[in-house]
Design an enzyme around this catalytic site. Sequence first.
Site, PDB file in Angstrom:
ATOM      1  CE  LYS A  42       2.868 -17.691  -2.607  1.00 18.60           C
ATOM      2  NZ  LYS A  42       2.067 -18.932  -2.748  1.00 18.60           N
TER       3      LYS A  42
ATOM      4  CG  ASP B 295      -8.004  -5.327   1.676  1.00 14.71           C
ATOM      5  OD1 ASP B 295      -8.992  -4.915   2.319  1.00 14.71           O
ATOM      6  OD2 ASP B 295      -7.920  -5.259   0.430  1.00 14.71           O
TER       7      ASP B 295
ATOM      8  CG  ASP C 250      -0.903 -20.510  -1.286  1.00 15.08           C
ATOM      9  OD1 ASP C 250      -0.433 -20.553  -0.133  1.00 15.08           O
ATOM     10  OD2 ASP C 250      -0.310 -20.981  -2.279  1.00 15.08           O
TER      11      ASP C 250
ATOM     12  CE1 TYR D 181      -3.184  -2.994   1.060  1.00 15.71           C
ATOM     13  CE2 TYR D 181      -4.534  -1.025   0.935  1.00 15.71           C
ATOM     14  CZ  TYR D 181      -4.423  -2.393   0.956  1.00 15.71           C
ATOM     15  OH  TYR D 181      -5.552  -3.162   0.866  1.00 15.71           O
TER      16      TYR D 181
ATOM     17  CG  ASP E  65     -13.602  -7.824   2.114  1.00 12.19           C
ATOM     18  OD1 ASP E  65     -13.337  -7.102   3.107  1.00 12.19           O
ATOM     19  OD2 ASP E  65     -14.141  -7.384   1.079  1.00 12.19           O
TER      20      ASP E  65
HETATM   21  C1  IPM Z   1     -10.410  -1.753   3.806  1.00  2.38           C
HETATM   22  C2  IPM Z   1     -10.496  -1.173   2.414  1.00  2.38           C
HETATM   23  C3  IPM Z   1      -9.325  -0.234   2.151  1.00  2.38           C
HETATM   24  C4  IPM Z   1      -8.059  -1.074   2.198  1.00  2.38           C
HETATM   25  C5  IPM Z   1      -9.383   0.541   0.824  1.00  2.38           C
HETATM   26  C6  IPM Z   1     -10.661   1.313   0.685  1.00  2.38           C
HETATM   27  C7  IPM Z   1      -8.212   1.465   0.680  1.00  2.38           C
HETATM   28  O1  IPM Z   1     -10.587  -2.187   1.456  1.00  2.38           O
HETATM   29  O2  IPM Z   1     -10.370  -0.983   4.777  1.00  2.38           O
HETATM   30  O3  IPM Z   1     -10.409  -2.970   3.933  1.00  2.38           O
HETATM   31  O4  IPM Z   1      -7.679  -1.701   1.198  1.00  2.38           O
HETATM   32  O5  IPM Z   1      -7.425  -1.088   3.255  1.00  2.38           O
HETATM   33 MN    MN Z   2     -10.873  -4.161   2.313  1.00  9.02          MN
END
Ligand code: IPM
Ligand code: MN
Length: 346
Positions: A185, A241, A217, A139, A245
């Site tokens: 990784k 990240d 993975d 990032y 999710d």
């Molecule tokens: C999160 C989001 C952010 C990230 C984006 C919006 C920059 O996906 O907070 O998970 O990748 O950290």
């Molecule tokens: Mn995210």
Amino acid sequence: MTYQITALPGDGIGPEILSGTLQILEKLSKKYHIDYNLETYDFGGAAIDNYGDPLPTSTLEACEKSDAILLGAIGGPKWNDHPKRPEAGLLALRKNLELYANLRPTKVVEGATRFSPLKEERVAGTDFVIVRELTGGLYFGEPKKLEENQAIDSLTYTKDEIERIAHAAFQLAENRNNKLASVDKENVLASSKLWRQTINKVSENYPNVEVEHLLVDACSMHLITRPTQFDVIVTENLFGDILSDEASVIPGSLGLSPSVSYGQKGTKLYEPIHGSAPDIAGKNIANPTGMVLSLAMCFRETFNQNEAADELENIVYQLIKDGITTPDLGGKASTEDIFNQILQQL
Ligand code: IPM
Ligand code: MN
Ligand code: NAD
């Protein structure tokens, strides 16, 4: 003491999930005699529209002076081609406040296993926290550039950056079940080799914590096949990240996951892990649970009010168990219905 709180509604469903959450903040604070001063600032796309900048100086200064920041979500197609996107504002906020540790819990509560896309017996009892490194890695690494025929992102980590997130994760593991899974990784990436060496070194300070190293993975697969066996998972920025999710849907929806981010400076940022959900924005159907559970984390972490946090979490979980949910979990309730239920029960 009077806590200073900054609210950043942001874009898309951000304002929808934050407005009711601020009403909950007001009611729960009164009940537990917590004094606070709240100010609301533009952030993300909304700030681009009003200031030409996703993180205007006024917003950053307010955040720097705050004990807690409550953020809805930012981003949306309207700003995708803007030279500075809303997402850049979020990254700049995290970097400026040095919020290097991001905790993203996943919990399948008893009586709510039916909302998981996975088999109920497989997910029952799932309760783990992903500790995501938030201010390093791909990032922020330099050089980073986009040219016509080449693009570069740099994955860099220093030993210091890995050490401080490792300590955060080990300390959390000590306060939970003494189990830490470190995800990297290491079979390919130099940064992951340093990551694994550093985790092993830091682990010497925490002899009671059992450490497991997993390649990212394979970890993404284990999260689905054996989610109950995880307790604390520590990983670098991008892996965290993606895995968070994935983890969020184990209990049923991305709309359920809260988070807290912190560093040495004291300010803590509370935000759901999902985005601005442009596909459902303005429809009053966004699931506010991730945002409300982030507020519960704020009561626990910033106000030191475990009892208030427990009360709020129990109300939220009971609604889910009772099937009073937004459409992402198959229910018919609107965002406002959920807020009204919570406010009534407080
Ligand atoms: C999160 C989001 C952010 C990230 C984006 C919006 C920059 O996906 O907070 O998970 O990748 O950290
Ligand atoms: Mn995210
Ligand atoms: P998203 O998280 O916004 O949405 C992904 C899917 O999940 C969508 O179908 C959405 O409707 C659904 N969803 C998300 N939150 C929900 C909720 N609370 N209730 C019900 N359904 C929910 O991800 P995306 O669509 O890939 O990204 C949209 C924008 O959000 C992008 O600009 C992205 O950069 C941004 N984003 C911001 C943050 C943040 O503010 N912290 C986090 C992630 C993405």
